[in-house]
Design an enzyme around this catalytic site. Structure first.
Site, PDB file in Angstrom:
ATOM      1  N   CYS A   1       0.859  -1.184   0.000  1.00  0.00           N
ATOM      2  CA  CYS A   1       0.000   0.000   0.000  1.00  0.00           C
ATOM      3  C   CYS A   1       0.893   1.230   0.000  1.00  0.00           C
ATOM      4  O   CYS A   1       1.898   1.260   0.724  1.00  0.00           O
ATOM      5  CB  CYS A   1      -0.882  -0.011   1.250  1.00  0.00           C
ATOM      6  SG  CYS A   1      -1.956   1.427   1.378  1.00  0.00           S
TER       7      CYS A   1
ATOM      8  N   HIS B   1      -9.294  -3.728  -1.359  1.00  0.00           N
ATOM      9  CA  HIS B   1      -8.244  -2.965  -0.667  1.00  0.00           C
ATOM     10  C   HIS B   1      -8.605  -1.466  -0.645  1.00  0.00           C
ATOM     11  O   HIS B   1      -8.516  -0.811   0.395  1.00  0.00           O
ATOM     12  CB  HIS B   1      -6.909  -3.204  -1.386  1.00  0.00           C
ATOM     13  CG  HIS B   1      -5.761  -2.396  -0.871  1.00  0.00           C
ATOM     14  ND1 HIS B   1      -4.639  -2.985  -0.313  1.00  0.00           N
ATOM     15  CD2 HIS B   1      -5.528  -1.052  -0.838  1.00  0.00           C
ATOM     16  CE1 HIS B   1      -3.795  -2.027   0.047  1.00  0.00           C
ATOM     17  NE2 HIS B   1      -4.299  -0.854  -0.268  1.00  0.00           N
ATOM     18  N   GLU B   2      -9.024  -0.949  -1.817  1.00  0.00           N
ATOM     19  CA  GLU B   2      -9.335   0.486  -1.907  1.00  0.00           C
ATOM     20  C   GLU B   2     -10.614   0.813  -1.138  1.00  0.00           C
ATOM     21  O   GLU B   2     -10.701   1.860  -0.489  1.00  0.00           O
ATOM     22  CB  GLU B   2      -9.448   0.921  -3.374  1.00  0.00           C
ATOM     23  CG  GLU B   2      -8.198   0.692  -4.216  1.00  0.00           C
ATOM     24  CD  GLU B   2      -6.928   1.312  -3.649  1.00  0.00           C
ATOM     25  OE1 GLU B   2      -7.013   2.314  -2.911  1.00  0.00           O
ATOM     26  OE2 GLU B   2      -5.835   0.774  -3.925  1.00  0.00           O
TER      27      GLU B   2
ATOM     28  N   HIS C   1      -9.945   1.456   2.373  1.00  0.00           N
ATOM     29  CA  HIS C   1      -9.443   2.813   2.662  1.00  0.00           C
ATOM     30  C   HIS C   1     -10.607   3.783   2.932  1.00  0.00           C
ATOM     31  O   HIS C   1     -10.470   4.707   3.731  1.00  0.00           O
ATOM     32  CB  HIS C   1      -8.623   3.360   1.491  1.00  0.00           C
ATOM     33  CG  HIS C   1      -7.190   2.894   1.471  1.00  0.00           C
ATOM     34  ND1 HIS C   1      -6.342   3.080   2.521  1.00  0.00           N
ATOM     35  CD2 HIS C   1      -6.462   2.261   0.503  1.00  0.00           C
ATOM     36  CE1 HIS C   1      -5.142   2.579   2.214  1.00  0.00           C
ATOM     37  NE2 HIS C   1      -5.196   2.065   0.996  1.00  0.00           N
TER      38      HIS C   1
HETATM   39 NI    NI Z   1      -3.641   1.128  -0.066  1.00  0.00          NI
END
Ligand code: NI
Length: 188
Positions: A109, A151-152, A155
């Protein structure tokens, strides 16, 4: 019909790092992707993720609490086996359905310097999101692209991959990861 695309912009912004409060907050829905401020934000995000050699970037990573990310998988030094795709803007995303199958694979990341983690993710997901033309889309992603999406999306919900690893043993520093997992020789 004219299609919008992200305009090129040379400005690269610094990326929030683990511990920065913005990375641990729930981001707010995007109201109008076509506003000048949001169009500028997209340019900055694209320039920043390209410059950093990432395969995705979420707005909170450049200090904007907005439910918006870009997926831009491309083979690179960071991800030699990544599939090649045109950058894809994902706004106000939701996961509608997930596979029962879960896969573990390595992630890094841009906000977690020098660390890789073996992260479990759904192998396939059906998702809904608003695109750059302000149309809601439904799409199914699998494998590496499903992984980037999850993953995004994390966030936007204040999580990083470090929150997803099952044990400390599933974390490795970047240098060691390159040597042991990618098989690069020391000194590279
Ligand atoms: Ni990331």
């Amino acid at each position: 019909m004219t299609k919008n695309s992200i305009k090129q912009d040379a400005t690269v912004y610094s990326i929030a790092q683990l511990g920065d409060k913005i990375l641990h907050k729930i981001a707010l829905p995007v109201e109008n992707i076509q506003s000048p401020a949001n169009q500028k934000l997209l340019q900055v995000m694209l320039a920043t993720v390209k410059h950093a050699g990432g395969v995705g970037i979420a707005a909170p990573q450049i200090y904007q609490s907005k439910r918006l990310f870009i997926m831009c998988s491309k083979p690179s030094a960071r991800y030699p086996n990544a599939p090649d795709m045109e950058p894809c803007v994902i706004i106000n995303p939701e996961i509608l359905h997930t596979s029962t199958k879960i896969e573990k694979d390595w992630e890094g990341c841009l906000s977690v310097a020098n660390l890789r983690g073996l992260v479990p993710r759904f192998q396939q997901i059906k998702v809904s999101y608003v695109d750059i033309n302000n149309n809601r889309q439904q799409k199914t992603f699998e494998g590496f692209l499903a992984r980037i999406f999850q993953h995004e999306l994390d966030h936007l919900n204040g999580l990083t991959f470090v929150d997803r690893v099952e044990s400390q043993n599933d974390l490795m520093n970047e240098k060691q990861w390159r040597k042991e997992i990618l098989g690069e020789s020391i000194g590279n």
